[in-house]
Design an enzyme around this catalytic site. Structure first.
Site, PDB file in Angstrom:
ATOM      1  N   TYR A 144       4.388   2.461   3.434  1.00  0.00           N
ATOM      2  CA  TYR A 144       3.295   2.910   4.109  1.00  0.00           C
ATOM      3  C   TYR A 144       3.242   2.104   5.315  1.00  0.00           C
ATOM      4  CZ  TYR A 144      -1.386   4.636   4.665  1.00  0.00           C
ATOM      5  OH  TYR A 144      -2.607   5.261   5.267  1.00  0.00           O
ATOM      6  N   THR A 179     -11.398   8.960  -0.793  1.00  0.00           N
ATOM      7  CA  THR A 179     -10.902  10.207  -0.666  1.00  0.00           C
ATOM      8  C   THR A 179     -10.158  10.599  -1.951  1.00  0.00           C
ATOM      9  OG1 THR A 179      -8.703   9.394   0.182  1.00  0.00           O
ATOM     10  CG2 THR A 179     -10.378   9.983   1.919  1.00  0.00           C
ATOM     11  N   SER A 181      -7.247  11.317  -2.405  1.00  0.00           N
ATOM     12  CA  SER A 181      -5.888  10.711  -2.558  1.00  0.00           C
ATOM     13  C   SER A 181      -6.316   9.453  -3.053  1.00  0.00           C
ATOM     14  CB  SER A 181      -5.217  10.753  -1.509  1.00  0.00           C
ATOM     15  OG  SER A 181      -5.646  10.310  -0.314  1.00  0.00           O
ATOM     16  N   ARG A 206     -11.822  -5.869  -0.970  1.00  0.00           N
ATOM     17  CA  ARG A 206     -10.839  -6.072   0.257  1.00  0.00           C
ATOM     18  C   ARG A 206     -11.741  -5.711   1.516  1.00  0.00           C
ATOM     19  NH1 ARG A 206      -5.352  -2.956  -0.137  1.00  0.00           N
ATOM     20  NH2 ARG A 206      -6.607  -1.392   0.831  1.00  0.00           N
TER      21      ARG A 206
END
Length: 246
Positions: A144, A179, A181, A206
Site C-alpha cells: 500500500y 469508511t 473498507s 495512532r
C-alpha cells in the site's frame, strides 16, 4: 453550503461509498455537475443528483472509452485504492500486482484519459493518496505504501507537466478514516488484536488527535483543492491526518 463549483463538470471515481462517495456528494452540493463511477454499479445507481456509471478503473480501454464521452472535464477526483495488510514477506507477487493495479495503474488510466479533456481550459485534478506512502511508512503496509507513494509521484509529475496550461494536480493524503473498507479491515484484525474494541483502540491511538477521520473530512479538503480558492495549489500533498505527520 457554498455554490463555488457551479458550472463545473466534475468526474469522481470509486464513488459508491467511503471517501469517493462523500466527495461526489460534496461536489454536487457545492454546485458541480457530477459524473460518478464505481466498479459496483448497482450501489452507484442508488445515488441521486449525479450521473452514475459502472467503471473498472483498472481497465485502460474501458476508462478511455468512458472519458471519450466528455467534451470537457473541470474537476477530476480519483479515489480508487486497495489496502493490502502485510510485510514484504507476507506480500505475494499476486498481492503486490493487485495493489499496484488497483491503486497506481488505475490512477495512470484515469489521469491519462482526463488530461486531454482539460488542456483547452484548465482544471483541477485531485488524487486520493495517503500518509502511508512516500510520506511515512507504516507496519504491514508495504504494498500500500509503495502504491500510494507512486500516486504521489504521478500527481507531482502531472502537475509539473501541465502547470503552464492551467491544470492543477494535487493529492489529499488522509490518515486513518472511518469508511466501510476500514471497518472491513477491523473485522479482519479482530483475531490479531484479541477483540474488535482493541483493534479500534489501536487505530484511534495512532491518531494524535485521538479520533479517526471521516469521509466527509476528506471530502472537504478535496472540495477546497477543486475550487478556485486553491488557485495557487499544484503539485502539493495535503495531509488530512489528525496529526500523524506533525
Amino acid at each position: 453550503m457554498s455554490n463555488r463549483l457551479k458550472g463545473k463538470v466534475a468526474v469522481v471515481t470509486a464513488a459508491a461509498q467511503g471517501i469517493g462517495n462523500a466527495t461526489a456528494r460534496r461536489l454536487r452540493d457545492e454546485g458541480a455537475q457530477v459524473f460518478a463511477s464505481d466498479l459496483d454499479g448497482a450501489l452507484m445507481a442508488q445515488e441521486t443528483g449525479m450521473d452514475t456509471a459502472t467503471l473498472d478503473a483498472t481497465d485502460y480501454d474501458a476508462v478511455h472509452g468512458y472519458f471519450s464521452g466528455f467534451e470537457r472535464v473541470d474537476i477530476l477526483v480519483h479515489a480508487v485504492g486497495y489496502v493490502h495488510q502485510g510485510t514484504i514477506e507476507e506480500c505475494s507477487p499476486q498481492d503486490w500486482q493487485r495493489s499496484q493495479s488497483i491503486t497506481l495503474d488505475s490512477a495512470y488510466n484515469v489521469l491519462s484519459a482526463a488530461v486531454p479533456r482539460m488542456r483547452q481550459h484548465g482544471g483541477s485534478i485531485v488524487t486520493i493518496a495517503s500518509v502511508a506512502s512516500s510520506i511515512k511508512g507504516f507496519p504491514k503496509r508495504v504494498a500500500y505504501c509503495a502504491a500510494k507513494g507512486g500516486v504521489i509521484g504521478l500527481t507531482k509529475a502531472v502537475a509539473a507537466d501541465y502547470v503552464a496550461e492551467g491544470i492543477r494536480c494535487n493529492a489529499v493524503c488522509p490518515g486513518t478514516v472511518d469508511t466501510p473498507s476500514f471497518r472491513g479491515r477491523i473485522a479482519e484484525l479482530e483475531a490479531e488484536f484479541g477483540s474488535t474494541e482493541k483493534a479500534w483502540d489501536f487505530f484511534n491511538r495512532r491518531q494524535p488527535s485521538g479520533k479517526l477521520g471521516t469521509a466527509e473530512d476528506v471530502a472537504a479538503a478535496v472540495a477546497f483543492l477543486a475550487s478556485d480558492d486553491a488557485a495557487l495549489f499544484t503539485g502539493q500533498t495535503l495531509q488530512s491526518d489528525g496529526g500523524i505527520t506533525i
